[in-house]
Motif scaffolding. Structure first.
Motif, mmCIF file in Angstrom:
data_model
loop_
_atom_site.group_PDB
_atom_site.id
_atom_site.type_symbol
_atom_site.label_atom_id
_atom_site.label_comp_id
_atom_site.label_asym_id
_atom_site.label_seq_id
_atom_site.Cartn_x
_atom_site.Cartn_y
_atom_site.Cartn_z
ATOM 1 N N TRP A 116 32.733 114.254 21.227
ATOM 2 C CA TRP A 116 31.655 114.499 20.278
ATOM 3 C C TRP A 116 31.551 113.390 19.234
ATOM 4 C CZ3 TRP A 116 32.502 115.287 15.012
ATOM 5 C CH2 TRP A 116 33.827 115.497 14.621
ATOM 6 N N LEU A 117 32.665 112.740 18.894
ATOM 7 C CA LEU A 117 32.618 111.676 17.896
ATOM 8 C C LEU A 117 31.847 110.455 18.384
ATOM 9 C CD1 LEU A 117 36.232 111.867 16.452
ATOM 10 C CD2 LEU A 117 34.113 112.150 15.154
ATOM 11 N N TRP A 118 31.677 110.327 19.682
ATOM 12 C CA TRP A 118 30.915 109.213 20.245
ATOM 13 C C TRP A 118 29.410 109.502 20.282
ATOM 14 C CZ3 TRP A 118 35.957 109.864 21.244
ATOM 15 C CH2 TRP A 118 36.763 108.743 21.327
ATOM 16 N N HIS A 119 29.015 110.679 19.810
ATOM 17 C CA HIS A 119 27.604 111.072 19.812
ATOM 18 C C HIS A 119 27.122 111.166 18.360
ATOM 19 C CE1 HIS A 119 27.266 112.234 24.130
ATOM 20 N NE2 HIS A 119 28.568 112.400 23.997
ATOM 21 N N PRO A 120 26.477 110.143 17.836
ATOM 22 C CA PRO A 120 26.017 110.205 16.437
ATOM 23 C C PRO A 120 25.114 111.384 16.149
ATOM 24 C CG PRO A 120 25.842 107.971 17.297
ATOM 25 C CD PRO A 120 26.166 108.852 18.465
ATOM 26 N N ASP A 121 24.284 111.788 17.114
ATOM 27 C CA ASP A 121 23.401 112.928 16.870
ATOM 28 C C ASP A 121 24.184 114.228 16.728
ATOM 29 O OD1 ASP A 121 24.087 112.584 19.568
ATOM 30 O OD2 ASP A 121 22.376 113.767 20.268
ATOM 31 N N VAL A 122 25.288 114.341 17.460
ATOM 32 C CA VAL A 122 26.125 115.536 17.363
ATOM 33 C C VAL A 122 26.825 115.575 16.006
ATOM 34 C CG1 VAL A 122 28.167 116.684 18.291
ATOM 35 C CG2 VAL A 122 26.440 115.747 19.845
ATOM 36 N N SER A 170 31.901 113.805 28.605
ATOM 37 C CA SER A 170 33.356 113.658 28.549
ATOM 38 C C SER A 170 33.683 112.260 28.070
ATOM 39 C CB SER A 170 33.980 113.899 29.923
ATOM 40 O OG SER A 170 33.547 112.903 30.832
ATOM 41 N N ARG A 171 34.956 112.016 27.768
ATOM 42 C CA ARG A 171 35.375 110.697 27.326
ATOM 43 C C ARG A 171 35.108 109.637 28.401
ATOM 44 N NH1 ARG A 171 39.250 110.097 23.076
ATOM 45 N NH2 ARG A 171 39.674 112.057 21.998
ATOM 46 N N GLU A 172 35.266 110.013 29.649
ATOM 47 C CA GLU A 172 35.100 109.045 30.733
ATOM 48 C C GLU A 172 33.697 108.461 30.770
ATOM 49 O OE1 GLU A 172 38.641 111.256 31.250
ATOM 50 O OE2 GLU A 172 36.566 111.997 31.070
ATOM 51 N N GLY A 179 31.254 99.447 38.317
ATOM 52 C CA GLY A 179 30.336 100.381 38.955
ATOM 53 C C GLY A 179 29.821 101.479 38.061
ATOM 54 N N TRP A 180 30.223 101.469 36.811
ATOM 55 C CA TRP A 180 29.802 102.535 35.886
ATOM 56 C C TRP A 180 28.790 101.961 34.909
ATOM 57 C CZ3 TRP A 180 30.065 107.591 35.723
ATOM 58 C CH2 TRP A 180 29.836 108.263 34.516
ATOM 59 N N ASN A 181 27.592 102.448 34.952
ATOM 60 C CA ASN A 181 26.540 101.884 34.096
ATOM 61 C C ASN A 181 25.760 102.945 33.326
ATOM 62 O OD1 ASN A 181 25.152 103.074 36.144
ATOM 63 N ND2 ASN A 181 24.032 101.249 36.804
ATOM 64 N N SER A 182 26.323 104.144 33.194
ATOM 65 C CA SER A 182 25.588 105.212 32.529
ATOM 66 C C SER A 182 26.150 105.535 31.147
ATOM 67 C CB SER A 182 25.600 106.481 33.393
ATOM 68 O OG SER A 182 26.940 106.926 33.600
ATOM 69 N N ALA A 183 27.000 104.659 30.631
ATOM 70 C CA ALA A 183 27.526 104.917 29.293
ATOM 71 C C ALA A 183 26.410 104.785 28.256
ATOM 72 C CB ALA A 183 28.648 103.938 28.969
ATOM 73 N N PRO A 184 26.368 105.646 27.230
ATOM 74 C CA PRO A 184 25.337 105.536 26.193
ATOM 75 C C PRO A 184 25.382 104.170 25.522
ATOM 76 C CG PRO A 184 26.502 107.629 26.018
ATOM 77 C CD PRO A 184 27.252 106.808 27.028
ATOM 78 N N LEU A 185 24.237 103.610 25.235
ATOM 79 C CA LEU A 185 24.141 102.260 24.683
ATOM 80 C C LEU A 185 23.667 102.242 23.234
ATOM 81 C CD1 LEU A 185 22.526 100.447 27.752
ATOM 82 C CD2 LEU A 185 24.941 100.522 27.098
ATOM 83 N N GLY A 186 23.626 103.350 22.566
ATOM 84 C CA GLY A 186 23.191 103.362 21.177
ATOM 85 C C GLY A 186 21.747 103.808 21.038
ATOM 86 N N ALA A 187 21.164 103.446 19.907
ATOM 87 C CA ALA A 187 19.814 103.899 19.610
ATOM 88 C C ALA A 187 18.809 103.240 20.549
ATOM 89 C CB ALA A 187 19.453 103.571 18.165
ATOM 90 N N SER A 188 17.825 104.019 20.991
ATOM 91 C CA SER A 188 16.771 103.497 21.863
ATOM 92 C C SER A 188 15.694 102.821 21.025
ATOM 93 C CB SER A 188 16.145 104.636 22.675
ATOM 94 O OG SER A 188 17.127 105.277 23.472
ATOM 95 N N PRO A 189 15.075 101.766 21.554
ATOM 96 C CA PRO A 189 13.967 101.135 20.828
ATOM 97 C C PRO A 189 12.821 102.121 20.623
ATOM 98 C CG PRO A 189 14.724 99.731 22.629
ATOM 99 C CD PRO A 189 15.384 101.060 22.809
#
Length: 242
Positions: A116-122, A170-172, A179-189
């Protein structure tokens, strides 16, 4: 030989006497009117004193009454200043409240992911929920109504939004690996922000005319400067650049 009407003197002395009687009678009437007016004013000082005492009592009551508490202001994680110590203290405060209050509710514990700490909106949702709880239970304006609103509307609303936004995360999912490219990248334009300057000029000067067409020859749109760059963090002078 004619007779004079009663009261009409033949000489000046009788006429003068009648005039004096009439004048005295008029003066007596004026004195009586003044006396009546004075009698009405005799109670005025007492009424003024009573009014002054009442005003003084009201002033004392107002001064003794506690001031109404102002609205509770919650800090924002999304707009927080870049002070690492202050942010660390804020997160520590939030973690202690989560442990003491929020995670006591089974649906709260079930919906809060380990990342949850990796989700600023949360974090933003949980911060304002914590301050809403304090306003309902601990502030000078705390009340049963505020507590009921927290239980009935605010806490369930946050739980519902957390389940939608990050319930299965999850943390992962925040790790970088081959091969992993779905990690959140921050604020969207902000979509369409490149036209903000043209729209601002149009709305200020010609809002009754047709708006500028998308893809116009606005220099700010071509160069990526102006409002669009400031909003999306691409301007060299912007304090929001990433």
């Amino acid at each position: 030989m004619s007779r004079r009407p009663p009261g009409q003197a033949g000489g000046g002395s009788d006429g003068d006497a009648f005039a004096r009687v009439e004048a005295l009678a008029g003066l007596a009437r004026e004195v009586d009117g003044l006396r009546r007016s004075l009698e009405e004013l005799l109670g005025t000082p007492t009424r003024v004193d009573d009014l002054a005492r009442t005003v003084a009592q009201l002033a004392d009551a107002v001064a003794a009454a506690p001031a109404r508490p102002g609205p509770t202001v919650a800090p924002s994680w999304l707009a927080a200043p870049t002070d690492s110590e202050a942010l660390a203290a804020l997160l520590d405060e939030l973690c202690r409240w989560l442990h003491a209050i929020f995670l006591r509710y089974p649906d709260g514990a079930a919906v809060l992911p380990e990342c949850w700490l990796w989700h600023p909106d949360v974090v933003e949702e949980l911060l304002w929920l914590m301050y809403a709880w304090r306003a309902a239970y601990e502030s000078r304006g705390a009340s049963v109504q505020l507590a009921g609103d927290w239980h009935d509307r605010q806490r369930p609303g946050v739980v519902r939004r957390l389940r939608t936004a990050a319930g299965s995360c999850s943390r992962e999912r925040h790790q970088t690996r081959p091969g992993w490219n779905s990690a959140p990248l921050g604020a969207s334009p902000v979509p369409g922000a490149e036209a903000a300057t043209s729209i601002a000029w149009w709305w200020a000067a010609a809002r009754d005319d047709a708006p500028p067409e998308p893809g116009s020859n606005d220099p700010a749109e071509r160069t990526g400067s102006g409002i669009s760059a400031a909003v999306n963090g691409t301007s060299p002078r912007s304090g929001w650049s990433r």
